[in-house]
Design a protein around this motif. Sequence first.
Motif, mmCIF file in Angstrom:
data_model
loop_
_atom_site.group_PDB
_atom_site.id
_atom_site.type_symbol
_atom_site.label_atom_id
_atom_site.label_comp_id
_atom_site.label_asym_id
_atom_site.label_seq_id
_atom_site.Cartn_x
_atom_site.Cartn_y
_atom_site.Cartn_z
ATOM 1 N N CYS A 63 0.847 -1.199 0.000
ATOM 2 C CA CYS A 63 0.000 0.000 0.000
ATOM 3 C C CYS A 63 0.884 1.252 0.000
ATOM 4 C CB CYS A 63 -0.977 0.010 1.174
ATOM 5 S SG CYS A 63 -0.298 0.651 2.724
ATOM 6 N N ASN A 105 -7.000 -8.281 -1.788
ATOM 7 C CA ASN A 105 -6.912 -7.288 -0.723
ATOM 8 C C ASN A 105 -6.792 -8.082 0.580
ATOM 9 O OD1 ASN A 105 -9.219 -4.888 0.789
ATOM 10 N ND2 ASN A 105 -7.010 -5.038 0.964
ATOM 11 N N HIS A 120 -4.440 -3.428 9.893
ATOM 12 C CA HIS A 120 -4.032 -2.867 8.607
ATOM 13 C C HIS A 120 -4.747 -3.615 7.484
ATOM 14 C CE1 HIS A 120 -1.337 -0.274 6.386
ATOM 15 N NE2 HIS A 120 -1.040 -1.260 5.574
ATOM 16 N N ARG A 121 -5.402 -2.869 6.595
ATOM 17 C CA ARG A 121 -6.184 -3.547 5.558
ATOM 18 C C ARG A 121 -6.103 -2.819 4.222
ATOM 19 N NH1 ARG A 121 -11.108 -4.844 5.831
ATOM 20 N NH2 ARG A 121 -11.052 -5.757 7.888
ATOM 21 N N ARG A 122 -5.046 -2.078 4.015
ATOM 22 C CA ARG A 122 -4.979 -1.274 2.789
ATOM 23 C C ARG A 122 -4.221 -1.954 1.659
ATOM 24 N NH1 ARG A 122 -2.853 4.485 3.778
ATOM 25 N NH2 ARG A 122 -3.455 4.626 1.609
#
Length: 94
Positions: free
Chosen positions: A40, A73, A80-82
């Motif tokens: 990311c 994704n 954190h998930r971006r």
Amino acid sequence: MTTLPATIENHAAQGVLALRWPDGSEARITHARLRALCPCSACRAQRRAGIEVEADNAVRLAAIEPVGAYALNLAFSDGHRRGIYPYEMLATFA
Ligand SMILES: [Zn+2]
């Protein structure tokens, strides 16, 4: 053209994501390694600044969502998930 994995298996207890590719090869990637290599923009900027992305060995994948036909994704237990992980990138893991 991006090659999609034939199978995606998450081994939560071991903290390993196993990808099998159409050619029969398999990559077993630890969740911690995936977190450390998060592509990311924020994590890339941090690495460009020379600061390693912290990834505890206890970090686990919390969710795996396909993004179109080109990426996953990945969301992690640290919140954190971006990170959008293109299959092209995942295919470079052995
Ligand atoms: Zn990131």
